[in-house]
Design an enzyme around this catalytic site. Structure first.
Site, PDB file in Angstrom:
ATOM      1  N   THR A 192       0.840  -1.196   0.000  1.00  0.00           N
ATOM      2  CA  THR A 192       0.000   0.000   0.000  1.00  0.00           C
ATOM      3  C   THR A 192       0.873   1.243   0.000  1.00  0.00           C
ATOM      4  OG1 THR A 192      -1.805  -1.105   1.178  1.00  0.00           O
ATOM      5  CG2 THR A 192      -1.793   1.290   1.222  1.00  0.00           C
ATOM      6  N   PHE A 194       1.154   5.189   0.765  1.00  0.00           N
ATOM      7  CA  PHE A 194       0.572   6.250   1.577  1.00  0.00           C
ATOM      8  C   PHE A 194       1.181   7.591   1.179  1.00  0.00           C
ATOM      9  CE2 PHE A 194       0.070   2.416   3.974  1.00  0.00           C
ATOM     10  CZ  PHE A 194      -1.078   2.564   4.731  1.00  0.00           C
TER      11      PHE A 194
END
Length: 298
Positions: A192, A194
């Protein structure tokens, strides 16, 4: 955040109290303590004060209001693509992206005892989907929960050894659960990305490898997108992301979220952005920021 299990609520209250004492050092994130967003904060800002928030909007508002100096928000995942509504929330927030951080999502099977005692496993629907093969092989029934870390808190609070959770190792540590198995995801590239948001933009220093994120709406004329993007090619600026979306149910003119290599302080980027503005109705720059170490390392 009254919807969180009691163990998570206790941690939220304590973390919020610490952040209140020194808001400039607080980093807002969405989710219960132990969420992967919490992990991102700890990795990117090990000396900061993590501030849990119930939603992305709450995390953004914490920065807007001064309750936190920054927010760390997920923007995309290697398996599931763009995080929903980020293309709306980021430009409308009035905040600037000042950094990025990548988290390798390593799901853990957490429980009160061992795998032999488990019958069901709670977690967020996406996490359950990412460990589907392993759970099936173990004969464990998945149960959907609204948050991975909150699922861990619920399992710890319920005290039923037949119920486990899929969440981060950090969540297991925070709620006193055993890490029965680590890295149980079916795909080994689950990552992921960010972004770090702040009230004020921070221009990367000259020579620092950088990225720039922006939104724009093309004019409703033939070949508008082709012409709008031509300046990036002629100025040698690499565009790494271009995503279209529609707003308010209108299908006539698309809006786009884009990312390029380079900073607004670079002359080629400035020239490309000038040409973009000529063929669009508006352009909103969300920020220029240093590339993460993970991106540079490839």
């Amino acid at each position: 955040m009254s919807s969180y299990p009691p163990l998570a609520e206790t941690l939220v209250a304590a973390m919020s109290a610490r952040a209140l004492v020194d808001p400039a050092a607080a980093i807002a994130f969405q989710g219960a303590p132990g969420a992967y967003s919490h992990q991102a904060v700890r990795e990117a800002f090990p000396d900061a004060l993590p501030l849990p928030c119930a939603s992305f909007e709450d995390a953004i508002e914490a920065v807007q209001s001064g309750r936190a100096g920054k927010a760390v928000i997920p923007i995309e995942n290697s398996l599931h693509g763009r995080v929903a509504d980020m293309h709306f929330l980021l430009p409308e927030s009035g905040l600037s992206i000042i950094g990025e951080h990548f988290v390798r999502v390593r799901h853990c099977l957490l429980g009160l005892k061992d795998r032999e005692t488990l019958r069901t496993v709670k977690s967020h629907v996406q996490a359950l989907g990412q460990v589907r093969g392993r759970l099936r092989a173990w004969g464990l029934a998945p149960v959907q929960y609204f948050d991975t870390a909150a699922a861990a808190a619920a399992v710890a609070g319920e005290g039923d050894a037949s119920i486990g959770a899929v969440a981060s190792k950090l969540a297991g540590e925070l709620y006193g659960l055993n890490v029965i198995a680590e890295g149980i995801e079916d795909a080994d590239h689950n990552t992921t990305r960010f972004v770090v948001l702040a009230r004020d933009a921070v221009m990367p220093a000259p020579g620092v490898p950088a990225m720039t994120s922006f939104n724009f709406e093309v004019r409703s004329v033939p070949a508008a997108l082709f012409k709008a993007l031509g300046g990036f090619a002629t100025n040698g600026v690499n565009m790494t992301k271009l995503e279209s979306y529609l707003r308010d149910g209108h299908f006539s003119q698309a809006e786009f979220y884009a990312e390029i290599e380079g900073s607004l302080g670079d002359l080629p980027v400035q020239r490309a952005m000038e040409e973009l503005a000529f063929f669009t109705n508006w352009v909103t720059v969300i920020g220029s920021y240093p590339k993460s170490r993970e991106r540079i390392a490839g």
